[in-house]
Write an enzyme that holds these catalytic residues in place. Structure first.
Site, PDB file in Angstrom:
ATOM      1  CB  CYS A   3      -0.820   0.023   1.264  1.00  0.00           C
ATOM      2  SG  CYS A   3      -1.772   1.524   1.290  1.00  0.00           S
TER       3      CYS A   3
ATOM      4  CB  CYS B 213      -0.664   2.373   4.156  1.00  0.00           C
ATOM      5  SG  CYS B 213      -2.039   1.904   3.200  1.00  0.00           S
ATOM      6  CG  ASP B 214       3.097   1.150   4.566  1.00  0.00           C
ATOM      7  OD1 ASP B 214       2.760   1.572   5.488  1.00  0.00           O
ATOM      8  OD2 ASP B 214       2.819  -0.202   3.912  1.00  0.00           O
TER       9      ASP B 214
END
Ligand code: NAP
Length: 313
Positions: free
Chosen positions: A139, A142-143
Protein backbone atom coordinates in the site's frame (compact mmCIF):
# COMPACT_ATOMS: atom_id res chain seq x y z
CA UNK A 1 -24.88 -1.27 20.88
CA UNK A 2 -23.31 -4.57 19.80
CA UNK A 3 -25.65 -6.50 22.11
CA UNK A 4 -28.64 -4.97 20.33
CA UNK A 5 -27.03 -5.95 17.07
CA UNK A 6 -26.74 -9.55 18.30
CA UNK A 7 -30.39 -9.81 19.38
CA UNK A 8 -31.81 -8.36 16.20
CA UNK A 9 -32.91 -10.20 13.07
CA UNK A 10 -31.79 -7.78 10.35
CA UNK A 11 -33.50 -7.60 6.97
CA UNK A 12 -30.13 -7.40 5.28
CA UNK A 13 -26.58 -8.22 6.32
CA UNK A 14 -23.86 -6.73 4.12
CA UNK A 15 -20.33 -8.08 4.40
CA UNK A 16 -17.82 -5.48 3.29
CA UNK A 17 -17.83 -1.68 3.42
CA UNK A 18 -16.24 -0.92 0.05
CA UNK A 19 -18.18 0.87 -2.71
CA UNK A 20 -20.38 -2.17 -3.43
CA UNK A 21 -21.38 -2.78 0.18
CA UNK A 22 -21.90 0.91 0.96
CA UNK A 23 -23.93 1.48 -2.20
CA UNK A 24 -26.20 -1.43 -1.20
CA UNK A 25 -26.42 0.04 2.32
CA UNK A 26 -27.43 3.50 1.03
CA UNK A 27 -30.23 1.96 -1.06
CA UNK A 28 -31.31 -0.35 1.76
CA UNK A 29 -31.45 2.51 4.25
CA UNK A 30 -33.43 4.72 1.91
CA UNK A 31 -35.67 1.78 1.05
CA UNK A 32 -36.59 1.24 4.69
CA UNK A 33 -34.78 -2.07 5.21
CA UNK A 34 -32.85 -2.64 8.39
CA UNK A 35 -29.28 -3.20 7.24
CA UNK A 36 -26.06 -3.99 9.06
CA UNK A 37 -22.72 -3.50 7.28
CA UNK A 38 -19.73 -5.39 8.67
CA UNK A 39 -16.14 -4.71 7.71
CA UNK A 40 -12.96 -5.66 9.51
CA UNK A 41 -11.37 -2.28 8.75
CA UNK A 42 -14.31 0.13 8.50
CA UNK A 43 -15.47 2.01 5.39
CA UNK A 44 -13.10 1.78 2.48
CA UNK A 45 -12.10 -1.46 0.90
CA UNK A 46 -9.41 -1.24 -1.78
CA UNK A 47 -10.55 2.26 -2.75
CA UNK A 48 -9.28 3.70 0.51
CA UNK A 49 -5.77 2.60 -0.50
CA UNK A 50 -5.83 4.78 -3.63
CA UNK A 51 -4.36 8.22 -3.06
CA UNK A 52 -6.30 9.65 -6.01
CA UNK A 53 -9.28 8.30 -7.92
CA UNK A 54 -9.61 10.03 -11.29
CA UNK A 55 -12.17 7.91 -13.08
CA UNK A 56 -15.18 8.05 -10.77
CA UNK A 57 -17.79 10.35 -12.33
CA UNK A 58 -18.56 13.58 -10.56
CA UNK A 59 -14.99 14.41 -9.53
CA UNK A 60 -13.32 16.09 -12.53
CA UNK A 61 -10.21 16.89 -10.48
CA UNK A 62 -10.06 13.46 -8.88
CA UNK A 63 -10.89 12.54 -5.30
CA UNK A 64 -8.78 10.92 -2.60
CA UNK A 65 -9.75 7.26 -2.19
CA UNK A 66 -9.99 7.59 1.58
CA UNK A 67 -12.23 10.64 1.33
CA UNK A 68 -14.54 8.97 -1.19
CA UNK A 69 -14.86 5.93 1.10
CA UNK A 70 -15.59 8.02 4.17
CA UNK A 71 -18.24 10.02 2.36
CA UNK A 72 -19.94 6.84 1.13
CA UNK A 73 -19.89 5.52 4.71
CA UNK A 74 -21.38 8.74 6.05
CA UNK A 75 -24.09 8.64 3.39
CA UNK A 76 -25.03 5.05 4.30
CA UNK A 77 -25.26 5.93 7.99
CA UNK A 78 -27.28 9.04 7.27
CA UNK A 79 -29.96 6.84 5.71
CA UNK A 80 -30.02 4.50 8.67
CA UNK A 81 -27.65 1.64 7.86
CA UNK A 82 -25.73 0.38 10.88
CA UNK A 83 -21.98 -0.10 10.61
CA UNK A 84 -19.74 -2.36 12.58
CA UNK A 85 -15.97 -2.73 12.43
CA UNK A 86 -15.77 -6.47 12.88
CA UNK A 87 -14.40 -9.42 10.94
CA UNK A 88 -16.84 -12.06 9.72
CA UNK A 89 -15.24 -15.48 10.13
CA UNK A 90 -18.12 -17.80 9.18
CA UNK A 91 -21.59 -17.83 7.62
CA UNK A 92 -24.22 -20.45 8.42
CA UNK A 93 -27.48 -20.89 6.58
CA UNK A 94 -30.63 -22.38 8.07
CA UNK A 95 -34.24 -21.66 9.09
CA UNK A 96 -34.53 -19.01 6.38
CA UNK A 97 -31.79 -16.90 7.88
CA UNK A 98 -28.09 -16.20 7.61
CA UNK A 99 -26.07 -16.45 10.82
CA UNK A 100 -22.71 -14.77 10.85
CA UNK A 101 -19.91 -15.46 13.28
CA UNK A 102 -18.11 -12.19 13.88
CA UNK A 103 -15.41 -10.87 16.19
CA UNK A 104 -18.17 -9.18 18.18
CA UNK A 105 -20.53 -12.13 18.40
CA UNK A 106 -23.29 -13.62 16.23
CA UNK A 107 -25.34 -11.56 13.79
CA UNK A 108 -28.48 -12.75 12.01
CA UNK A 109 -30.23 -11.58 8.88
CA UNK A 110 -32.91 -12.64 6.40
CA UNK A 111 -30.87 -11.77 3.31
CA UNK A 112 -27.16 -11.40 2.66
CA UNK A 113 -25.03 -9.32 0.31
CA UNK A 114 -21.44 -10.46 0.02
CA UNK A 115 -19.30 -7.46 -0.88
CA UNK A 116 -16.08 -8.50 0.79
CA UNK A 117 -13.89 -7.52 -2.15
CA UNK A 118 -10.32 -8.53 -2.69
CA UNK A 119 -7.00 -8.30 -0.90
CA UNK A 120 -3.60 -7.71 -2.50
CA UNK A 121 -1.99 -10.84 -3.94
CA UNK A 122 1.36 -11.89 -2.53
CA UNK A 123 4.23 -12.38 -4.94
CA UNK A 124 5.34 -15.54 -3.13
CA UNK A 125 9.11 -15.05 -3.17
CA UNK A 126 11.71 -15.48 -0.40
CA UNK A 127 12.01 -12.40 1.79
CA UNK A 128 8.49 -11.13 1.09
CA UNK A 129 6.87 -12.28 4.32
CA UNK A 130 10.04 -11.99 6.40
CA UNK A 131 10.46 -8.32 5.47
CA UNK A 132 6.78 -7.34 5.47
CA UNK A 133 6.48 -3.89 7.09
CA UNK A 134 10.28 -3.71 7.12
CA UNK A 135 10.52 -2.48 3.57
CA UNK A 136 7.90 -4.68 1.91
CA UNK A 137 4.49 -3.07 1.46
CA UNK A 138 1.24 -3.57 -0.45
CA UNK A 139 0.00 0.00 0.00
CA UNK A 140 1.83 3.06 -1.27
CA UNK A 141 -0.68 5.46 0.24
CA UNK A 142 -0.20 3.90 3.67
CA UNK A 143 3.57 3.40 3.70
CA UNK A 144 4.96 5.65 0.95
CA UNK A 145 5.67 8.64 3.22
CA UNK A 146 8.27 6.51 5.08
CA UNK A 147 10.49 6.50 1.99
CA UNK A 148 11.33 10.15 1.40
CA UNK A 149 14.42 10.44 -0.81
CA UNK A 150 14.81 6.65 -1.06
CA UNK A 151 15.10 4.22 -3.95
CA UNK A 152 12.04 2.04 -4.43
CA UNK A 153 10.97 -0.92 -6.51
CA UNK A 154 7.34 -1.40 -7.56
CA UNK A 155 6.41 -4.84 -8.90
CA UNK A 156 3.56 -5.16 -11.43
CA UNK A 157 2.22 -3.53 -14.58
CA UNK A 158 -1.46 -2.92 -13.82
CA UNK A 159 -3.30 0.20 -12.69
CA UNK A 160 -2.33 -0.33 -9.07
CA UNK A 161 1.38 -0.61 -9.81
CA UNK A 162 1.44 2.48 -12.00
CA UNK A 163 -0.74 4.61 -9.74
CA UNK A 164 1.46 3.62 -6.81
CA UNK A 165 4.59 4.49 -8.81
CA UNK A 166 3.22 7.92 -9.61
CA UNK A 167 2.38 8.54 -5.97
CA UNK A 168 5.77 7.27 -4.77
CA UNK A 169 7.67 9.29 -7.38
CA UNK A 170 6.62 12.46 -5.53
CA UNK A 171 8.26 11.16 -2.35
CA UNK A 172 11.11 8.86 -3.33
CA UNK A 173 14.36 9.65 -5.15
CA UNK A 174 13.79 6.98 -7.76
CA UNK A 175 11.10 4.39 -8.51
CA UNK A 176 11.88 1.35 -10.64
CA UNK A 177 8.89 -0.54 -11.96
CA UNK A 178 9.77 -4.19 -12.49
CA UNK A 179 7.31 -5.79 -14.88
CA UNK A 180 7.30 -9.30 -16.30
CA UNK A 181 6.29 -8.22 -19.81
CA UNK A 182 7.45 -5.43 -22.14
CA UNK A 183 4.19 -3.49 -21.98
CA UNK A 184 1.89 -2.35 -19.22
CA UNK A 185 -1.63 -3.48 -18.48
CA UNK A 186 -2.51 -0.12 -16.84
CA UNK A 187 -4.87 2.34 -18.57
CA UNK A 188 -3.25 4.35 -21.36
CA UNK A 189 -3.69 7.73 -19.62
CA UNK A 190 -1.99 6.46 -16.49
CA UNK A 191 0.87 4.94 -18.47
CA UNK A 192 1.51 8.27 -20.21
CA UNK A 193 1.76 10.06 -16.87
CA UNK A 194 4.30 7.51 -15.64
CA UNK A 195 6.41 7.63 -18.82
CA UNK A 196 6.60 11.42 -18.46
CA UNK A 197 7.93 11.24 -14.90
CA UNK A 198 11.74 11.64 -14.80
CA UNK A 199 12.33 9.56 -11.70
CA UNK A 200 10.23 6.54 -12.76
CA UNK A 201 12.25 3.88 -14.58
CA UNK A 202 11.05 0.62 -16.08
CA UNK A 203 12.78 -2.73 -15.95
CA UNK A 204 10.89 -4.68 -18.60
CA UNK A 205 10.63 -8.45 -18.96
CA UNK A 206 11.98 -9.18 -15.50
CA UNK A 207 10.56 -10.93 -12.48
CA UNK A 208 11.64 -10.46 -8.90
CA UNK A 209 12.86 -13.82 -7.55
CA UNK A 210 13.79 -12.68 -4.01
CA UNK A 211 13.57 -9.67 -1.74
CA UNK A 212 16.91 -9.17 -0.03
CA UNK A 213 17.86 -7.89 3.41
CA UNK A 214 18.30 -9.01 7.02
CA UNK A 215 16.42 -6.54 9.22
CA UNK A 216 15.11 -4.35 6.44
CA UNK A 217 14.94 -4.40 2.67
CA UNK A 218 18.30 -3.85 0.97
CA UNK A 219 17.36 -4.82 -2.58
CA UNK A 220 15.81 -7.38 -4.88
CA UNK A 221 17.09 -10.17 -7.08
CA UNK A 222 15.64 -10.00 -10.60
CA UNK A 223 15.66 -12.45 -13.49
CA UNK A 224 15.18 -11.73 -17.18
CA UNK A 225 12.25 -13.86 -18.32
CA UNK A 226 13.81 -14.80 -21.69
CA UNK A 227 17.55 -15.12 -20.98
CA UNK A 228 17.27 -16.27 -17.36
CA UNK A 229 20.06 -13.87 -16.43
CA UNK A 230 19.91 -12.90 -12.74
CA UNK A 231 21.24 -9.84 -10.95
CA UNK A 232 20.72 -7.90 -7.76
CA UNK A 233 19.37 -4.35 -7.53
CA UNK A 234 19.64 -2.02 -4.55
CA UNK A 235 16.33 -0.78 -3.07
CA UNK A 236 15.18 0.64 0.26
CA UNK A 237 11.59 -0.47 -0.20
CA UNK A 238 9.52 -2.82 -2.34
CA UNK A 239 5.87 -2.24 -3.20
CA UNK A 240 4.11 -5.35 -4.46
CA UNK A 241 1.16 -4.68 -6.81
CA UNK A 242 0.60 -7.92 -8.69
CA UNK A 243 -3.18 -8.13 -8.54
CA UNK A 244 -5.73 -9.22 -6.01
CA UNK A 245 -7.37 -12.30 -4.53
CA UNK A 246 -11.05 -12.51 -3.48
CA UNK A 247 -11.86 -12.59 0.21
CA UNK A 248 -14.20 -15.54 0.37
CA UNK A 249 -12.56 -18.03 2.74
CA UNK A 250 -15.29 -17.48 5.37
CA UNK A 251 -18.14 -18.51 3.05
CA UNK A 252 -19.89 -21.88 3.34
CA UNK A 253 -20.08 -24.51 0.60
CA UNK A 254 -23.66 -23.52 -0.28
CA UNK A 255 -22.29 -20.32 -1.83
CA UNK A 256 -20.47 -21.57 -4.92
CA UNK A 257 -17.17 -20.07 -6.05
CA UNK A 258 -15.09 -20.55 -9.18
CA UNK A 259 -11.60 -22.04 -9.26
CA UNK A 260 -10.06 -18.68 -8.36
CA UNK A 261 -12.33 -18.16 -5.37
CA UNK A 262 -14.67 -15.54 -6.89
CA UNK A 263 -18.36 -15.95 -6.00
CA UNK A 264 -20.44 -17.29 -8.89
CA UNK A 265 -23.48 -15.13 -9.67
CA UNK A 266 -26.33 -14.85 -12.09
CA UNK A 267 -25.40 -11.69 -14.00
CA UNK A 268 -29.02 -10.48 -14.23
CA UNK A 269 -29.63 -10.19 -10.48
CA UNK A 270 -26.30 -11.08 -8.79
CA UNK A 271 -27.94 -14.07 -7.08
CA UNK A 272 -25.50 -16.67 -5.78
CA UNK A 273 -26.15 -20.42 -5.62
CA UNK A 274 -27.87 -19.85 -2.24
CA UNK A 275 -31.36 -18.28 -2.20
CA UNK A 276 -31.29 -14.96 -0.38
CA UNK A 277 -27.54 -14.44 -0.82
CA UNK A 278 -26.21 -12.01 -3.44
CA UNK A 279 -22.66 -10.95 -4.34
CA UNK A 280 -21.56 -7.49 -5.47
CA UNK A 281 -18.34 -5.78 -6.52
CA UNK A 282 -14.84 -7.19 -6.89
CA UNK A 283 -15.63 -10.41 -5.02
CA UNK A 284 -18.01 -11.67 -7.68
CA UNK A 285 -17.03 -13.60 -10.77
CA UNK A 286 -16.68 -11.49 -13.90
CA UNK A 287 -16.51 -8.07 -12.23
CA UNK A 288 -14.87 -5.18 -14.08
CA UNK A 289 -13.06 -4.15 -10.93
CA UNK A 290 -13.86 -0.46 -10.97
CA UNK A 291 -15.54 1.73 -8.36
CA UNK A 292 -18.30 2.74 -10.77
CA UNK A 293 -19.14 -0.92 -11.40
CA UNK A 294 -19.02 -1.86 -7.72
CA UNK A 295 -21.46 0.94 -6.93
CA UNK A 296 -23.80 -0.33 -9.66
CA UNK A 297 -23.49 -3.86 -8.33
CA UNK A 298 -24.43 -2.67 -4.86
CA UNK A 299 -27.61 -1.07 -6.16
CA UNK A 300 -28.56 -4.16 -8.16
CA UNK A 301 -27.84 -6.54 -5.29
CA UNK A 302 -30.02 -4.37 -3.04
CA UNK A 303 -32.90 -4.59 -5.53
CA UNK A 304 -32.54 -8.36 -5.77
CA UNK A 305 -32.36 -8.76 -2.00
CA UNK A 306 -35.45 -6.61 -1.67
CA UNK A 307 -37.37 -8.76 -4.19
CA UNK A 308 -36.25 -11.86 -2.30
CA UNK A 309 -37.44 -10.43 1.04
CA UNK A 310 -40.79 -9.37 -0.42
CA UNK A 311 -41.28 -12.84 -1.88
CA UNK A 312 -40.42 -14.41 1.45
CA UNK A 313 -43.15 -12.53 3.34
P1 NAP B 1 -4.15 -6.29 -12.34
O1 NAP B 1 -4.81 -5.32 -13.25
O2 NAP B 1 -4.59 -7.71 -12.32
O3 NAP B 1 -2.58 -6.23 -12.66
C1 NAP B 1 -1.69 -7.08 -12.01
C2 NAP B 1 -0.31 -6.85 -12.60
O4 NAP B 1 0.62 -7.68 -11.90
C3 NAP B 1 -0.23 -7.24 -14.08
O5 NAP B 1 0.56 -6.30 -14.77
C4 NAP B 1 0.43 -8.61 -14.02
O6 NAP B 1 1.24 -8.87 -15.14
C5 NAP B 1 1.30 -8.52 -12.80
N1 NAP B 1 1.51 -9.80 -12.15
C6 NAP B 1 0.56 -10.70 -11.74
N2 NAP B 1 1.14 -11.75 -11.14
C7 NAP B 1 2.47 -11.53 -11.18
C8 NAP B 1 3.59 -12.26 -10.73
N3 NAP B 1 3.46 -13.43 -10.10
N4 NAP B 1 4.82 -11.74 -10.94
C9 NAP B 1 4.97 -10.55 -11.56
N5 NAP B 1 3.94 -9.80 -12.00
C10 NAP B 1 2.70 -10.30 -11.81
O7 NAP B 1 -4.26 -5.83 -10.80
P2 NAP B 1 -4.25 -4.37 -10.13
O8 NAP B 1 -3.30 -3.47 -10.81
O9 NAP B 1 -4.11 -4.63 -8.68
O10 NAP B 1 -5.69 -3.86 -10.39
C11 NAP B 1 -6.83 -4.59 -9.91
C12 NAP B 1 -8.09 -3.98 -10.48
O11 NAP B 1 -8.30 -2.71 -9.88
C13 NAP B 1 -8.00 -3.75 -11.99
O12 NAP B 1 -9.24 -3.99 -12.56
C14 NAP B 1 -7.62 -2.31 -12.10
O13 NAP B 1 -8.03 -1.70 -13.30
C15 NAP B 1 -8.36 -1.72 -10.89
N6 NAP B 1 -7.69 -0.49 -10.43
C16 NAP B 1 -8.10 0.67 -10.98
C17 NAP B 1 -7.50 1.84 -10.59
C18 NAP B 1 -7.98 3.11 -11.22
O14 NAP B 1 -8.54 3.06 -12.30
N7 NAP B 1 -7.79 4.25 -10.60
C19 NAP B 1 -6.47 1.87 -9.65
C20 NAP B 1 -6.04 0.65 -9.13
C21 NAP B 1 -6.66 -0.53 -9.54
P3 NAP B 1 0.60 -9.05 -16.62
O15 NAP B 1 0.28 -7.67 -17.10
O16 NAP B 1 1.72 -9.72 -17.37
O17 NAP B 1 -0.59 -9.93 -16.44
Amino acid sequence: MSEDHAAKLWDLLIIGAGPAGLSAAIYAGRGGLSALVLDKLGPGGQVALNHLVENYPGFPDGVEGMKLSEEMGRQAERFGAAMEVSEVTAVEIGDGRFSLTTEQGPRQGRALIIASGCAPRELGVPGERELYQRGVSYCATCDGPLYRGKDLVVIGGGNSAIWESLFLSKIARRVTVVHRRDQLRADHAVQQQAFAQDNIEFLWSHIVTAILGEDSVQGVRVRHVATGEEREMQADGVFVAVGVVPQTAFLPEEIARNDNGFVKVNAADLATSQAGAFAAGDVREGAFRQIACAVGDGALAYRSARHYLEGAH
